[in-house]
Write a protein that holds these residues in place. Sequence first.
Motif, PDB file in Angstrom:
ATOM      1  N   PRO A  23       0.839  -1.202   0.000  1.00 57.70           N
ATOM      2  CA  PRO A  23       0.000   0.000   0.000  1.00 57.70           C
ATOM      3  C   PRO A  23       0.874   1.252   0.000  1.00 57.70           C
ATOM      4  O   PRO A  23       1.945   1.271   0.605  1.00 57.70           O
ATOM      5  CB  PRO A  23      -0.787  -0.095   1.304  1.00 57.70           C
ATOM      6  CG  PRO A  23      -0.599  -1.477   1.799  1.00 57.70           C
ATOM      7  CD  PRO A  23       0.653  -2.013   1.183  1.00 57.70           C
ATOM      8  N   ASN A  24       0.426   2.287  -0.680  1.00 56.87           N
ATOM      9  CA  ASN A  24       1.196   3.519  -0.754  1.00 56.87           C
ATOM     10  C   ASN A  24       0.265   4.686  -1.021  1.00 56.87           C
ATOM     11  O   ASN A  24      -0.883   4.492  -1.410  1.00 56.87           O
ATOM     12  CB  ASN A  24       2.277   3.400  -1.823  1.00 56.87           C
ATOM     13  CG  ASN A  24       1.701   3.208  -3.203  1.00 56.87           C
ATOM     14  OD1 ASN A  24       1.371   4.171  -3.871  1.00 56.87           O
ATOM     15  ND2 ASN A  24       1.558   1.946  -3.642  1.00 56.87           N
ATOM     16  N   GLY A  35      17.290  16.260   3.043  1.00 57.76           N
ATOM     17  CA  GLY A  35      18.298  15.214   2.908  1.00 57.76           C
ATOM     18  C   GLY A  35      18.362  14.632   1.509  1.00 57.76           C
ATOM     19  O   GLY A  35      19.359  14.012   1.136  1.00 57.76           O
ATOM     20  N   ALA A  36      17.325  14.812   0.716  1.00 61.19           N
ATOM     21  CA  ALA A  36      17.334  14.378  -0.685  1.00 61.19           C
ATOM     22  C   ALA A  36      17.728  15.539  -1.601  1.00 61.19           C
ATOM     23  O   ALA A  36      18.485  15.362  -2.554  1.00 61.19           O
ATOM     24  CB  ALA A  36      15.965  13.840  -1.087  1.00 61.19           C
ATOM     25  N   LEU A  54      10.734   8.500  -1.912  1.00 61.32           N
ATOM     26  CA  LEU A  54       9.919   7.573  -1.136  1.00 61.32           C
ATOM     27  C   LEU A  54      10.250   7.759   0.334  1.00 61.32           C
ATOM     28  O   LEU A  54      11.408   7.931   0.696  1.00 61.32           O
ATOM     29  CB  LEU A  54      10.222   6.125  -1.522  1.00 61.32           C
ATOM     30  CG  LEU A  54       9.938   5.714  -2.951  1.00 61.32           C
ATOM     31  CD1 LEU A  54      10.348   4.264  -3.164  1.00 61.32           C
ATOM     32  CD2 LEU A  54       8.486   5.908  -3.280  1.00 61.32           C
ATOM     33  N   ALA A  55       9.244   7.698   1.171  1.00 62.14           N
ATOM     34  CA  ALA A  55       9.471   7.796   2.611  1.00 62.14           C
ATOM     35  C   ALA A  55       9.688   6.396   3.176  1.00 62.14           C
ATOM     36  O   ALA A  55       8.934   5.467   2.883  1.00 62.14           O
ATOM     37  CB  ALA A  55       8.264   8.437   3.292  1.00 62.14           C
ATOM     38  N   LEU A  56      10.743   6.250   3.947  1.00 63.41           N
ATOM     39  CA  LEU A  56      10.978   4.986   4.636  1.00 63.41           C
ATOM     40  C   LEU A  56       9.975   4.843   5.774  1.00 63.41           C
ATOM     41  O   LEU A  56       9.530   5.836   6.341  1.00 63.41           O
ATOM     42  CB  LEU A  56      12.407   4.929   5.177  1.00 63.41           C
ATOM     43  CG  LEU A  56      13.503   5.001   4.126  1.00 63.41           C
ATOM     44  CD1 LEU A  56      14.871   4.957   4.795  1.00 63.41           C
ATOM     45  CD2 LEU A  56      13.375   3.864   3.142  1.00 63.41           C
ATOM     46  N   ILE A  68      10.068  -3.277  -1.384  1.00 60.99           N
ATOM     47  CA  ILE A  68      10.036  -2.057  -2.201  1.00 60.99           C
ATOM     48  C   ILE A  68      11.129  -2.138  -3.264  1.00 60.99           C
ATOM     49  O   ILE A  68      10.881  -1.915  -4.447  1.00 60.99           O
ATOM     50  CB  ILE A  68      10.217  -0.796  -1.340  1.00 60.99           C
ATOM     51  CG1 ILE A  68       8.969  -0.557  -0.489  1.00 60.99           C
ATOM     52  CG2 ILE A  68      10.504   0.427  -2.219  1.00 60.99           C
ATOM     53  CD1 ILE A  68       9.112   0.571   0.507  1.00 60.99           C
ATOM     54  N   GLY A  69      12.341  -2.469  -2.833  1.00 59.25           N
ATOM     55  CA  GLY A  69      13.446  -2.584  -3.788  1.00 59.25           C
ATOM     56  C   GLY A  69      13.180  -3.644  -4.842  1.00 59.25           C
ATOM     57  O   GLY A  69      13.498  -3.461  -6.018  1.00 59.25           O
TER      58      GLY A  69
END
Length: 80
Positions: A23-24, A35-36, A54-56, A68-69
């Motif tokens: 889910p996202n 930081g990005a 993407l948020a961890l 995810i990867g």
Amino acid sequence: IRIQGTPALATRVRELLAAAGLPNAEVPERGLDHGAWIPLKALYPEADIPVVQLALQPHAGPDWHRRIGAALPPLPTSPD
């Protein structure tokens, strides 16, 4: 310099994650995290690469992030 997101790429990422049962949600009003943004600015000063952040999920555990990867390899590796 303004590094912009890539809505079409974000949509494709969301499709791949959903197909993998992850889910996202999209949060378009949230800009790139500092930081990005800072490393991207240094690496790509012309801001000419597609960007999706993407948020961890720290409480989801390592398997969630491994999934995810595993879901994202169909993405293009160049901005063609």
